[in-house]
Design an enzyme around this catalytic site. Structure first.
Site, mmCIF file in Angstrom:
data_model
loop_
_atom_site.group_PDB
_atom_site.id
_atom_site.type_symbol
_atom_site.label_atom_id
_atom_site.label_comp_id
_atom_site.label_asym_id
_atom_site.label_seq_id
_atom_site.Cartn_x
_atom_site.Cartn_y
_atom_site.Cartn_z
ATOM 1 C CD GLU A 109 -2.926 1.235 2.245
ATOM 2 O OE1 GLU A 109 -2.829 0.484 3.206
ATOM 3 O OE2 GLU A 109 -3.842 2.056 2.115
ATOM 4 C CG HIS A 126 -1.887 1.596 -3.458
ATOM 5 N ND1 HIS A 126 -2.212 2.437 -2.409
ATOM 6 C CD2 HIS A 126 -2.988 1.533 -4.241
ATOM 7 C CE1 HIS A 126 -3.460 2.838 -2.555
ATOM 8 N NE2 HIS A 126 -3.959 2.308 -3.663
HETATM 9 CU CU LIG Z 1 -8.043 2.407 -2.612
#
Ligand SMILES: [Cu+2]
Length: 865
Positions: free
Chosen positions: A488, A503
């Site tokens: 993430e 991400h």
């Molecule tokens: Cu999202």
């Protein structure tokens, strides 16, 4: 003559079997003369009494949600459906144009009235007092209708910790709403104004867990070091985020509610509005003393972030001319762009709101030092986005588009995107032309992105993460969570210096791709805000790419063995899915588009003194309510957990998707324990309950209403509706119910099913029952509402027991709405199985996989408009 529909819901039978379906073809009832409204001539009287032969139940802390629906593709105007109730029928999830229950509770002739034009949207109303409800439906002039209206209703129960809030709570809710009204303008409300002018946080530093945060916040603001109010707040901008986190910590760490709220009022007009909104929302969602407080829909607080410029302009026009207006909103792009066929999904206000709320409930910047630990946050990050991608692929297939291609940092971003939207400060969201290449940002190069990704791939394939001075192994049940946090990346990322923030940085790279060196001061693109990202097809491309990393990991895990998959002694004999309308064919479900309203009161500036009703109307996907009927044979008494998934049957080429591949495209529809049956008699209070084991030896029939899904949330109340309800409740005119488990995160219920095709789209419905005793997480944190209970909330004994002995019970899964994609706000997720089980791991042998507790049936989804 006024005609009406007789709804012989309960027939001669005085039993009210909740969740049973009572469809009714209205036109057949039209010859029945109808007495004036309120007479007991066309009524149903439903009193819940002892149930038998039915696995449904209601609990005294359940509220009953009644959904009115009508399968109408093109409604005639001017038709009204009227619903009266003996008890106060509160519209909970109704669009604003529906009347409110305006009398005193439990008297007759209180009514809801809705134009049939809007009644065909699934409506949900909630009875305040369900001990007895007499519902009267009448529809004048419906006989003249040339359409084949079919109107019915369904009753479902949803756990609501029923609480008649005291004035104090209502006041809190009212002031929260007022605080968020016209967020970009200074406070107008007199009460808020007096707090603003009298409160100074520096004088009350002892009331904060983090007095230093407050001190530095005030100092930075005084020195003009905060983001300007006119600038665009981006959570991905490290400095913007640092400021926001300081504000959040001041709000979250306020020792009591009054300090929290006064602090919010103090900072509201001093910091950037969206920066304030984000910090305030996350604090409110996480504070224990804010349980049950509802935030208005995100798309009504900051409509600019959800609407196109033409709608905003027309809203201004309407405000200037003081003419109430309903503005039709279209999806961006044109028919020349095939991607526009699926814009209804990516641009759905509810999907955007779900995505943005997920990131508020599970912020990547959430520090480990905060008192609440986010259970399986990294795994949820994988699963929620994985499901969004699977879902987007299904929508694409239904619109004759191939599945979405993953992005690649070396390749062109094939699809461009023109958002057609404008920030509140007048800057336009940038347009990305087709076929752009990724470019270096001043602080992050494409080369670095590839390096980070290479390291992540390396970790996945070698099965361990490099930590500072050691390793963490990945190929175990916790591996997916570790990986999610790294990709993430969140504050929990094990080694961010080495694995980067793939991400988050990819979002920014995409957002700034048209001005990557920041030469032209182009504002951030839609990809840089969680509330706007899903409208860009690149969002799904990026997430397909990221999802493939997770797949790489999952594919390296050993397939589940037959022993792991089987539930000995339990066999699913048959499964049937039945739509609620009478014309429904078993195993054929119906989707359709209907209109949804967005209140634009906050879109235009100006005080509320000149109140002009301005709304946008948008076409949104919906579906006919349905139920699952599952016949299970068990050779002993056991408790099970039913898990239901949907998978497209054919790929874009029309070839049947092999089961091994289909596993990664499954969409979770529901997950629920086959629960105990509670038998109770009720007049006005609970008389007793009896626990019976959920699956008895022999054949069992389980029914489940689609509306009970744990991946969706009901339609939220609009801003004016919430305001009205709270004000009425404060006056004592209306009862207000607080749901302590209320979640803002979740797929909008209307989107539970992917759009079908006119001729029908083939799906597989996959159902598996697992052993509850193995799945349940045995410990949960003590419910935080325990002290409040002691102050006299009415709670049934079993719930009280559970609060004292906080051991998870089978039905707990259902206490948490939208648990499927949104987990829990605190404590442990009650289901220990990996998310997506049993389809998360590779399938090697079909023989092993098809155990008796597993069943696949064919299902068709038709779209009717
Ligand atoms: Cu999202």
């Amino acid at each position: 003559m006024e005609t009406c529909a007789k709804f012989w819901m309960c027939h001669e039978n005085p039993h009210w079997s909740v969740r049973k379906v009572y469809p009714y073809v209205l036109k057949k009832a039209l010859s029945v003369p109808c007495a004036p409204l309120g007479r007991a001539q066309s009524y149903i009287r439903c009193t819940p009494v002892q149930q038998d032969g039915d696995s449904q139940f209601i609990l005294s802390d359940h509220a009953i949600i009644i959904s009115l629906y009508s399968m109408v593709s093109e409604p005639a105007s001017g038709q009204r459906l009227r619903v009266t109730s003996s008890s106060c029928l509160r519209p909970v999830y109704l669009p604003v144009d529906i009347g409110h229950c305006a009398g005193v509770k439990s008297t007759s002739n209180q009514w809801l009235e809705g134009d049939l034009k809007t009644v065909y949207i699934t409506r949900q109303v909630l009875t305040a007092d369900y001990s007895e409800a007499i519902l009267t439906f009448s529809g004048p002039d419906i006989v003249a209708n040339r359409y084949n209206h079919e109107i019915g209703w369904t009753v479902a129960t949803r756990t609501v910790l029923r609480r008649r809030p005291d004035e104090k709570f209502l006041k809190k809710q009212l002031l929260v709403l007022k605080l968020l009204r016209h967020i970009s303008e200074p406070i107008q409300d007199a009460e808020l104004h007096s707090i603003k002018s009298s409160y100074d946080p520096i004088s009350y530093l002892a009331n904060y867990d983090c007095p230093d945060c407050v001190r530095s916040l005030v100092r930075d603001l005084d020195n003009g070091m905060f983001l300007n109010r006119e600038e665009i707040f981006s959570l991905f901008h490290p400095e913007h985020r640092r400021q926001m986190v300081t504000l959040f910590e001041a709000l979250y760490g306020a020792k009591d509610y009054d300090t929290f709220f006064s602090t919010a009022v103090y900072f509201r007009d001093r910091v950037n509005p969206r920066q304030f909104l984000y910090a305030f929302s996350v604090a409110l969602l996480h504070r224990k003393d804010c349980r049950g407080l509802v935030l208005p829909p995100a798309y009504e607080i900051t409509p600019h972030m959800f609407l196109t410029t033409d709608v905003v302009r027309r809203a201004y026009q309407a405000k200037m001319t003081r003419s109430p207006t309903v503005i039709p909103m279209k999806f961006t792009g044109s028919v020349n762009n095939p991607e526009q066929r699926v814009a209804y999904f990516g641009e759905d206000i509810g999907i955007n709101s779900h995505h943005s709320h997920w990131h508020m409930d599970f912020p990547f910047w959430w520090k480990k030092s905060y008192p609440v630990d986010k259970d399986r946050k990294g795994e949820l990050f994988f699963y929620m986005h994985h499901q969004m991608v699977a879902r987007f692929d299904a929508e694409r297939l239904s619109n004759n588009l191939p599945m979405v291609e993953p992005l690649d940092f070396n390749q062109k971003i094939v699809e461009g995107f023109a958002p057609g939207a404008m920030y509140h400060n007048g800057q336009e969201f940038p347009v990305r032309p087709d076929n752009m290449m990724f470019g270096d940002l001043p602080w992050r190069s494409v080369h670095e992105m590839k390096l980070f990704e290479g390291r992540i791939r390396d970790a996945i394939t070698s099965g361990f993460i490099k930590t500072v001075g050691g390793v963490t192994y990945l190929n175990n049940s916790g591996g997916i969570n570790t990986l999610g946090e790294i990709i993430e990346s969140s504050e929990n990322s094990i080694n961010r210096a080495y694995y980067g923030q793939l991400h988050n940085d990819a979002h920014v790279l995409l957002s700034k791709v048209t001005d990557n060196q920041q030469k032209y001061g182009v504002p951030p693109g839609v990809m840089e805000h969680f509330e706007t990202a899903t409208r860009d097809p690149a969002f799904f491309r990026l997430h397909k790419h990221i999802d493939n990393l997770f797949k790489l990991h999952k594919d390296l895990l050993p397939p589940y063995s037959k022993d792991e998959l089987d539930f000995p002694g339990v066999k699913i004999e048959a499964v049937k899915v039945v739509g609620m309308s009478k014309a429904s064919t078993p195993n054929t479900l119906v989707t359709y588009f209907d209109e949804s309203h967005i209140d634009l009161g906050n879109c235009v500036e100006g005080t509320d003194k000149v109140d002009v009703d301005i709304k946008a109307v948008v076409s949104r996907l919906n579906h006919e309510p349905f139920k699952y009927v599952i016949t299970v044979h068990s050779n002993k008494k056991v408790t099970g957990v039913v898990r239901m998934f949907l998978a497209p049957k054919y790929d874009w080429f029309g070839q049947e998707i092999p089961f091994r591949d289909a596993r990664w495209s499954v969409i979770e529809l529901d997950r629920f324990p086959v629960k105990r049956k509670i038998v109770f008699k009720i007049s006005t209070h609970l008389k007793g309950n009896i626990l019976t084991p959920p699956l008895n030896a022999g054949d069992n029939v389980i029914t489940r209403n689609s509306e009970d899904s744990i991946v969706t949330i009901p339609e939220p109340r609009s801003f004016p509706e919430l305001l009205h309800e709270v004000q009425q409740a404060l006056k004592g005119d209306e009862e207000y119910i607080v749901d302590k488990h209320y979640r803002h995160c979740g797929i909008p219920h209307r989107l539970l099913l992917p759009k079908g095709k006119t001729e029908g789209m083939a799906y597989k419905l996959l159902i598996v029952i697992t052993d509850y005793s193995k799945d349940a997480v045995s410990e949960v944190t003590k419910p935080t509402w325990l002290p409040e209970m002691a102050r006299g909330w009415f709670l049934p004994k079993d719930r009280l027991d559970r609060a004292i002995h906080p051991k998870i019970q089978p039905e707990d899964v259902e206490d948490y709405s939208s648990l499927g994609y949104c987990g829990v706000m605190e404590g442990k997720i009650p289901d220990s199985k990996p998310m997506g089980y049993p389809f998360d791991r590779p399938i090697q042998s079909m023989d092993n996989f098809f155990t008796p507790n597993f069943k696949v049936i064919d299902l068709t989804i038709k779209n009717v408009n």
